[in-house]
Design a protein around this motif. Structure first.
Motif, short mmCIF file in Angstrom:
data_model
loop_
_atom_site.label_atom_id
_atom_site.label_comp_id
_atom_site.label_asym_id
_atom_site.label_seq_id
_atom_site.Cartn_x
_atom_site.Cartn_y
_atom_site.Cartn_z
N VAL A 35 0.84 -1.30 -0.11
CA VAL A 35 -0.12 -0.06 0.17
C VAL A 35 0.84 1.02 0.07
CG1 VAL A 35 -1.56 1.51 1.47
CG2 VAL A 35 -2.01 -1.07 1.15
N MET A 36 2.01 1.24 0.95
CA MET A 36 2.61 2.41 1.07
C MET A 36 3.54 2.67 -0.45
SD MET A 36 4.24 2.33 4.89
CE MET A 36 4.31 0.90 5.00
N ALA A 37 4.06 1.53 -0.91
CA ALA A 37 4.75 1.68 -2.26
C ALA A 37 3.75 1.91 -3.43
CB ALA A 37 5.37 0.34 -2.54
N VAL A 38 2.49 1.70 -3.37
CA VAL A 38 1.44 2.25 -4.36
C VAL A 38 1.26 3.57 -4.21
CG1 VAL A 38 -0.65 2.05 -5.33
CG2 VAL A 38 0.60 -0.04 -4.88
N TYR A 39 1.40 4.08 -3.14
CA TYR A 39 1.00 5.45 -2.72
C TYR A 39 2.33 6.31 -3.40
CZ TYR A 39 -0.04 9.76 -0.62
OH TYR A 39 -0.28 11.04 -0.05
N THR A 40 3.32 5.82 -3.02
CA THR A 40 4.70 6.53 -3.53
C THR A 40 4.74 6.66 -4.84
OG1 THR A 40 5.80 5.41 -1.36
CG2 THR A 40 7.17 6.29 -3.44
N VAL A 41 4.34 5.57 -5.63
CA VAL A 41 4.31 5.62 -7.09
C VAL A 41 3.14 6.70 -7.51
CG1 VAL A 41 3.81 4.45 -9.10
CG2 VAL A 41 5.10 3.26 -7.53
N ILE A 42 2.04 6.78 -6.87
CA ILE A 42 1.06 7.75 -7.03
C ILE A 42 1.80 9.07 -6.86
CG2 ILE A 42 -1.25 8.68 -6.39
CD1 ILE A 42 -2.19 5.70 -5.80
N LEU A 43 2.31 9.18 -5.80
CA LEU A 43 3.00 10.78 -5.43
C LEU A 43 4.00 11.20 -6.35
CD1 LEU A 43 3.47 11.17 -1.52
CD2 LEU A 43 2.26 12.49 -3.12
N LEU A 44 4.92 10.08 -7.08
CA LEU A 44 5.79 10.41 -7.99
C LEU A 44 5.40 10.67 -9.44
CD1 LEU A 44 8.70 7.55 -7.24
CD2 LEU A 44 8.79 10.11 -7.13
#
Length: 122
Positions: free
Chosen positions: A31-40
């Motif tokens: 979940v945190m990795a997907v959110y990081t990709v969304i932010l990037l």
């Protein structure tokens, strides 16, 4: 004298958190990795790098929910990790371990409330 502590009749002790917590750590990390990709993607595809641009992004309801879900995932991830640290390394007394568990829970609940307040203030 035979050893009867093997096979299906063996004495099993412990909290049995292994697989569930291992899976929780992996899922919250995803979940945190997907959110990081969304932010990037939002950062690299956006052209408005001002406060107004970021406030506009965080003003969208879906982004607030994604941010809060990610924060809850981070808190649960931290809880599993800290609980394991307290269980593994605080061996002096059960009472001290309980104090650390309660303090950790209170801190994480406070952080969740603070995050909700910040996210929905925008």
């Amino acid at each position: 004298m035979a050893n009867n502590n093997i096979g299906p009749k063996r004495l099993v002790v412990g909290a049995h958190f292994g697989l569930r917590d291992w899976l929780a750590q992996r899922l919250t990390a995803i979940v945190m990795a997907v959110y990081t990709v969304i932010l990037l993607v939002a950062f690299l595809s956006g052209s408005n790098f001002s406060y107004e641009g970021w406030a506009g992004l965080f003003a969208q309801q879906w982004f607030k929910i994604a941010t809060f879900v990610t924060f809850l995932s981070l808190l649960y991830h931290a809880w599993v990790g800290m609980r394991d640290v307290w269980m593994d390394y605080v061996t002096v007394s059960v009472g001290l371990r309980l104090v650390f568990h309660v303090a950790t829970i209170l801190w994480l609940i406070g952080c969740a409330g603070w995050a909700a307040q910040i996210i929905w203030r925008m």
